[in-house]
Design a protein around this motif. Structure first.
Motif, mmCIF file in Angstrom:
data_model
loop_
_atom_site.group_PDB
_atom_site.id
_atom_site.type_symbol
_atom_site.label_atom_id
_atom_site.label_comp_id
_atom_site.label_asym_id
_atom_site.label_seq_id
_atom_site.Cartn_x
_atom_site.Cartn_y
_atom_site.Cartn_z
ATOM 1 N N VAL A 47 33.718 48.900 40.777
ATOM 2 C CA VAL A 47 33.066 47.789 41.477
ATOM 3 C C VAL A 47 32.185 47.019 40.514
ATOM 4 C CG1 VAL A 47 31.327 47.262 43.209
ATOM 5 C CG2 VAL A 47 33.180 48.795 43.769
ATOM 6 N N LEU A 50 34.324 44.903 38.197
ATOM 7 C CA LEU A 50 34.874 43.692 38.813
ATOM 8 C C LEU A 50 33.792 42.642 39.013
ATOM 9 C CD1 LEU A 50 37.393 45.081 41.420
ATOM 10 C CD2 LEU A 50 37.875 43.843 39.330
ATOM 11 N N ASP A 53 33.279 40.792 35.678
ATOM 12 C CA ASP A 53 34.493 40.265 35.044
ATOM 13 C C ASP A 53 35.075 41.209 34.001
ATOM 14 O OD1 ASP A 53 34.014 38.153 36.601
ATOM 15 O OD2 ASP A 53 33.510 36.742 35.032
ATOM 16 N N ARG A 54 34.974 42.515 34.247
ATOM 17 C CA ARG A 54 35.612 43.494 33.358
ATOM 18 C C ARG A 54 36.704 44.204 34.144
ATOM 19 N NH1 ARG A 54 32.589 47.601 32.622
ATOM 20 N NH2 ARG A 54 30.856 47.124 33.996
ATOM 21 N N VAL A 55 37.454 45.106 33.497
ATOM 22 C CA VAL A 55 38.492 45.821 34.232
ATOM 23 C C VAL A 55 38.049 47.218 34.634
ATOM 24 C CG1 VAL A 55 40.506 44.602 33.404
ATOM 25 C CG2 VAL A 55 39.567 46.463 32.056
ATOM 26 N N ASN A 58 40.344 52.660 32.961
ATOM 27 C CA ASN A 58 41.760 52.697 33.325
ATOM 28 C C ASN A 58 42.573 53.477 32.294
ATOM 29 O OD1 ASN A 58 41.656 50.985 31.206
ATOM 30 N ND2 ASN A 58 42.670 49.280 32.187
ATOM 31 N N ARG A 59 41.931 54.351 31.513
ATOM 32 C CA ARG A 59 42.630 54.969 30.399
ATOM 33 C C ARG A 59 43.108 56.388 30.682
ATOM 34 N NH1 ARG A 59 43.824 51.625 25.978
ATOM 35 N NH2 ARG A 59 43.532 49.721 27.130
#
Lengths: 374, 187
Positions: A47, A50, A53-55, A58-59
Motif C-alpha cells: 500500500v 502504491l 508511485d513505487r511497486v 515483488n522479488r
C-alpha cells in the motif's frame, strides 16, 4: 430478531462437546488472525509503495513465481528465525524474554471477546460464533489491551539501555494516556445500546431506524467514531503517534531486540491493527450484520423478501465482518502512510487537551439526548 | 540566480487545528495516487533493474566496465607500460609484460592483463593515465553483484572480448606498429 445464545446450552451437552467446539473456534480464529496479520505486513509495504508511485516488494519467488510478492511474509519469517537471538550482556534475561510475550499475548487474547458471526446450527448444536460471550466484552478488551503496556515497558527496562528505557517511558506515557481517551470514546456507544457485550451490540445493530436505516453505531455516534479512530491509532503506536519508536530518528523500546523476539513486537502491532479494525466494525459499522439480512434471509424495507439457506446467511455474516475488517485495516494503513509524525508534546496535548474533553463532551451530549428522547 | 520562496506563516485556523479536515485532504492526495497506481500501473516510476534498464547517457565521461582496444591487425594496443597499474588507487590492475621478438616497434605487449572488478572503484584513472589509448571504459556494462569472487576477475581474454568496431589510430606506438605491419605484409 435472533436471540443471543448463551454458551451454557452447549455446556448442557457435556463438557467435552463444549471444550471441542471452543477449541475449534480458537483454532479457526487464531489461524485467520495470524494469516491476515502476515498478509498485513505485506499489505503495508504494498500500500505504501502504491501511494508513493513505487511497486513494492515483488522479488521473493517459489519456482520463479513471485505472485506479486505473496511469498514475502514467509521469506521474512524465515529470515527472522535464522537471525541471531541477541540478549544484552547486562540485561535481565528473564524479563527480556518475558516482554515480547507480554506484548503479543494480550493482543491475541482480545479476539476472545470479538464476535465474528451470529450463530451456526451444526449437527443439532447451536454454536455462538464468538469464542467467549462476555457480558462485559468492551471492558474486557480495554482491560486486556492495557496489559500490553507491560510488554513495552519491561522490554526497555530489561534491556539495560538508556535509549530503550527512554523509549519505553514514552511508550508507557502515551499508551496510558490514550487508554483513557480510548475508553471514554466507547462510553457513548455503550450508552446507546445499553450493553457492554459485543455480541449484543452487534445484534442490536441489525434493527432498522425509521424503518430503513440500519441502526449502526456510526449513525448514533459519528463523532465518537472519529475520536475512536484517532485514539486507537495512538494506542497502537502507529505513525501519526509513533514517537514511541520513530524508526527514522529516535529509538524505541525494542532497540536491543532481534530475531523472533523483535518479530513478536512487530507482529503484535499488526495484530493490533486487526483488533482495532474489528472493534471499529463491531461497534460502529454493524459487526457481522449485513444491511437488511435477517436470520431467514433478506427482508428489504419495501417488502421484498429473499429467503436464504441458514449456511449462506452465516457465510454472508462472517464475510461481512471480514470485509469490514479488511477495509478498516487498509484505512489505518493509508492514514499511517499519509500523516506525518507528531512531536511528543503534541501527542500528549492532543490526548489530554483534545480527545479527552471532546470524548467527555460526546458522553454528555449522548446522555442528554438519551434522557430527552426517553 | 537566487529565488525567494515566501512562506505563509499565518496562524492556523480553527478548522486546521482540528486536524481532521487536513488529514482528510492529505488522504485524498495519497488515495488518488494509490488508486491510480492500482488500476494503471504504467504510472509507477520504478525500473525493475536487472530486467529492465534505462538507456545510459551516451556521454564521453561515462565509466562502465573496462575493455582493451586492439590495433588493425587484432593485437592489443596495450604496450604494458604499467601506467594504469601505477595510477590505479584501488590496486586492481595486474599486468604481466612480455616482449615482441619479431622487430615489432611496439616492443612490448601484455602477456597477462587482469582487472579485479571487486576492487575497482570505477574512477577512470587508468583511462586517464594510458598514453596509448589502449584501455577504455565504454562497454556500457555496469559490473554488479556476483555469486563468486572469480566472476568479478577479468583476464586479458575477457577484456579483449566484445570490442566495438573500428581500430583506433591514436597513440604513438600504434602508429609505428601499423606502419611496420603494413611494411611486413607488403614483403
Amino acid at each position: 430478531m435472533t436471540l443471543p445464545i448463551p454458551d451454557f446450552i452447549l455446556l448442557n451437552k457435556g463438557p467435552l462437546v463444549f471444550l471441542g467446539v471452543s477449541f475449534l473456534k480458537v483454532c479457526v480464529v487464531f489461524g485467520a488472525v495470524m494469516g491476515f496479520a502476515a498478509l498485513l505486513t505485506l499489505a503495508e509495504r504494498k500500500v505504501s509503495a502504491l501511494m508513493q508511485d513505487r511497486v513494492g516488494p515483488n522479488r521473493a519467488s517459489v519456482f520463479g513465481f513471485a505472485l506479486g510478492g505473496l511469498f514475502h511474509p514467509a521469506a521474512d519469517g524465515l529470515k527472522l528465525i535464522f537471525k541471531e537471538d541477541f540478549v544484552p550482556r547486562w540485561g535481565d534475561k528473564f524479563l527480556f524474554t518475558l516482554a515480547p510475550l507480554l506484548a503479543l499475548f494480550p493482543v491475541l487474547l482480545l479476539f476472545a471477546a470479538l464476535p465474528f458471526g451470529n450463530y451456526i446450527d451444526i449437527a443439532g448444536l447451536r454454536i455462538n460464533l464468538q469464542i467467549a460471550d462476555f457480558n462485559l466484552g468492551v471492558l474486557f478488551i480495554l482491560a486486556v489491551s492495557s496489559l500490553a503496556i507491560y510488554g513495552a515497558f519491561l522490554s526497555g527496562w530489561a534491556s539495560r539501555n538508556n535509549f530503550a528505557l527512554l523509549g519505553s517511558l514514552r511508550a508507557a506515557a502515551q499508551m496510558i494516556s490514550y487508554e483513557v481517551a480510548l475508553g471514554l470514546t466507547l462510553v457513548g456507544v455503550l450508552m446507546v445500546y445499553g450493553t457492554a457485550s459485543l455480541q449484543d451490540i452487534a445484534q442490536a445493530q441489525g434493527e432498522l431506524l425509521f424503518g430503513w436505516l440500519p441502526a449502526w453505531g456510526i449513525v448514533y455516534q459519528p463523532f465518537a467514531f472519529l475520536l475512536f479512530l484517532a485514539a486507537a491509532q495512538a494506542e497502537n503506536k502507529r505513525t501519526p503517534f509513533d514517537v514511541v519508536e520513530g524508526e527514522s530518528e529516535i529509538i524505541g523500546y525494542f532497540l536491543e531486540y532481534s530475531s523472533m523476539r523483535f518479530a513478536s513486537f512487530m507482529f503484535s502491532e499488526f495484530i493490533e491493527i486487526i483488533v482495532i479494525s474489528m472493534l471499529a466494525a463491531t461497534l460502529f459499522f454493524g459487526g457481522w450484520q449485513v444491511p437488511y439480512l435477517q436470520a431467514s434471509g433478506f427482508v428489504f424495507p419495501w417488502g421484498t423478501e429473499i429467503p436464504l439457506n441458514h449456511y449462506l446467511v452465516v457465510l454472508l455474516q462472517v464475510g461481512s465482518i471480514s470485509v469490514k475488517t479488511v477495509f478498516f485495516s487498509w484505512l489505518l494503513l493509508v492514514i499511517r502512510w499519509t500523516v506525518p509524525r507528531f512531536r511528543f508534546d503534541q501527542v500528549m496535548t492532543l490526548c489530554w487537551k483534545g480527545l479527552l474533553p471532546l470524548a467527555l463532551l460526546n458522553i454528555l451530549v449522548t446522555g442528554v439526548l438519551i434522557w430527552w428522547l426517553a | 540566480m537566487i529565488r525567494i520562496k515566501k512562506v505563509d506563516n499565518r496562524p492556523l485556523t480553527l478548522l486546521e487545528r482540528l486536524y481532521f479536515t487536513e488529514v482528510a485532504a492529505g488522504m485524498l492526495v495519497t488515495l488518488r495516487h494509490f488508486f491510480r497506481n492500482l488500476f494503471k500501473p504504467s504510472n509507477i516510476v520504478t525500473v525493475s533493474y536487472p530486467e529492465e534498464r534505462l538507456p545510459l547517457p551516451g556521454n564521453a565521461r561515462l565509466r562502465t566496465r573496462h575493455r582493451l582496444k586492439v590495433r588493425a591487425d587484432g593485437t592489443p594496443k596495450c604496450v604494458a607500460c604499467y601506467m594504469c597499474q601505477t595510477a590505479c588507487p584501488a590496486y586492481c590492475i595486474d599486468i604481466t609484460a612480455a616482449e615482441y621478438n619479431d622487430g615489432n616497434p611496439a616492443e612490448k605487449y601484455p602477456r597477462g592483463f587482469d582487472i579485479d572488478l571487486s576492487r575497482c572503484v570505477m574512477c577512470g584513472m587508468c583511462v586517464e593515465a594510458c598514453p596509448e589509448d589502449a584501455i577504455a571504459m565504454d562497454t556500457g556494462d555496469i559490473p554488479g553483484g556476483a555469486l563468486t569472487r572469480e566472476e568479478l576477475m577479468m583476464d586479458k581474454r575477457e577484456l579483449l572480448r566484445n570490442l566495438p568496431g573500428e581500430p583506433s589510430l591514436l597513440g604513438a606506438s600504434t602508429r609505428l606498429h601499423n606502419e611496420w605491419d603494413r611494411k611486413v605484409k607488403k614483403k
